[in-house]
Write a protein that holds these residues in place. Structure first.
Motif, PDB file in Angstrom:
ATOM      1  N   THR A   1       0.851  -1.181   0.000  1.00 52.94           N
ATOM      2  CA  THR A   1       0.000   0.000   0.000  1.00 52.94           C
ATOM      3  C   THR A   1       0.888   1.232   0.000  1.00 52.94           C
ATOM      4  OG1 THR A   1      -1.696  -1.150   1.273  1.00 52.94           O
ATOM      5  CG2 THR A   1      -1.789   1.255   1.266  1.00 52.94           C
TER       6      THR A   1
ATOM      7  N   ILE B   1      -3.163   0.196  -3.697  1.00 54.69           N
ATOM      8  CA  ILE B   1      -2.880  -1.102  -3.085  1.00 54.69           C
ATOM      9  C   ILE B   1      -2.628  -2.092  -4.207  1.00 54.69           C
ATOM     10  CG2 ILE B   1      -3.717  -2.969  -1.611  1.00 54.69           C
ATOM     11  CD1 ILE B   1      -5.664  -0.932  -0.369  1.00 54.69           C
TER      12      ILE B   1
ATOM     13  N   TRP C   1      -7.424  -2.366  -7.132  1.00 52.75           N
ATOM     14  CA  TRP C   1      -6.878  -1.238  -6.396  1.00 52.75           C
ATOM     15  C   TRP C   1      -7.997  -0.499  -5.688  1.00 52.75           C
ATOM     16  CZ3 TRP C   1      -4.190   1.325 -11.184  1.00 52.75           C
ATOM     17  CH2 TRP C   1      -3.253   0.447 -11.686  1.00 52.75           C
TER      18      TRP C   1
END
Ligand SMILES: [Zn+2]
Length: 259
Positions: A5, A246, A258
């Motif tokens: 992340t 992410i 994501w």
């Protein structure tokens, strides 16, 4: 599940000091372990904004002491350890983060186990192997790192100028995170530019490369567009990170997954 992340994707003074991109480093979840790499300014804020839990951290790692990589290290140690009342976890840093003009305050040091990085250091964290294969060329003591877990390997090339030995330190990695501050070459800056990043990606040949730590020149040139060009020219999948991104590290089919 394993993931990275991005708590920030900015680099260079203009971008970080004006917060044109966030600058909190990145959070690795590798199997059961959680590792915070390079908590620059705003890391604590982004951790909470993205609903990550500081007490879940097992380690905080600094590639080097520059403020855009270390500014939040003390507050993150406090947050990881419940204000120091629940000491746990490791702090893995170059020695110059601890010695003269230290960026790690003395009062937080008893809250964590401290490991000093040397070139070639290998250490373990639960089932994860952490290796620092090379000291990079940057004005302060700076180390690249490779994390290995579940037979996967993720390498991080932090701030450095280009030098030929760099790519050899990152053999057989699946994922590469690489700091690209500049578009042009300027030897006085001692940072990678987009051309040297492309060369490194092409030499290392990861399954996936993620560009981050963008300076103003790169932001103006569109990191996404630059990633697309490198993908076309090398045949290697290259992405430009964005704040809050992410990336799944288990299954490359889920690249769309994501936030
Ligand atoms: Zn630096």
């Amino acid at each position: 599940m394993s993931s990275v992340t991005f708590l920030g994707t900015g680099g260079g003074r203009m971008v970080v000091l004006n917060q044109l991109r966030k600058s909190g480093g990145f959070w690795l979840k590798l199997g059961e372990a959680n590792i915070l790499q390079d908590p620059g300014p705003g890391s604590l804020v982004m951790v909470h904004r993205l609903k990550l839990v500081p007490k879940d951290l097992d380690a905080i790692v600094l590639s080097h002491r520059h403020i855009d990589h270390s500014n939040d290290v003390n507050v993150m140690i406090e947050s990881m350890t419940g204000g120091g009342f629940q000491p746990h976890g490791r702090l893995i840093v170059p020695s110059d983060c601890l010695n003269s003009d230290p960026v790690v305050l003395e009062y937080v040091r008893p809250f964590v186990e401290i490991i000093e990085i040397n070139e070639g250091l290998k250490t373990t964290l639960n089932d994860i192997e952490i290796e620092f294969p090379i000291r990079t060329m940057h004005p302060v003591e700076t180390y690249g790192v490779i994390y290995q877990w579940n037979s996967k390997r993720l390498g991080y090339i932090p701030d450095t100028e280009y030098f030929p030995k760099l790519s050899g330190a990152y053999k057989n990695i699946d994922y590469l995170i690489i700091n690209v501050v500049r578009m042009k070459n300027d030897m006085s800056i001692r940072h990678l530019n987009i051309t040297s990043a492309k060369k490194l990606i092409n030499d290392i040949k990861p399954k996936l490369a993620i560009l981050t730590h963008f300076g103003l020149q790169v932001l103006k040139a569109s990191p996404e567009f630059q990633a697309k060009i490198i993908t076309e020219e090398t045949g290697i999948t290259v992405m430009a990170a964005f704040d809050g991104m992410i990336q799944d590290l288990d299954d490359r089919e889920s690249l769309e997954n994501w936030v």
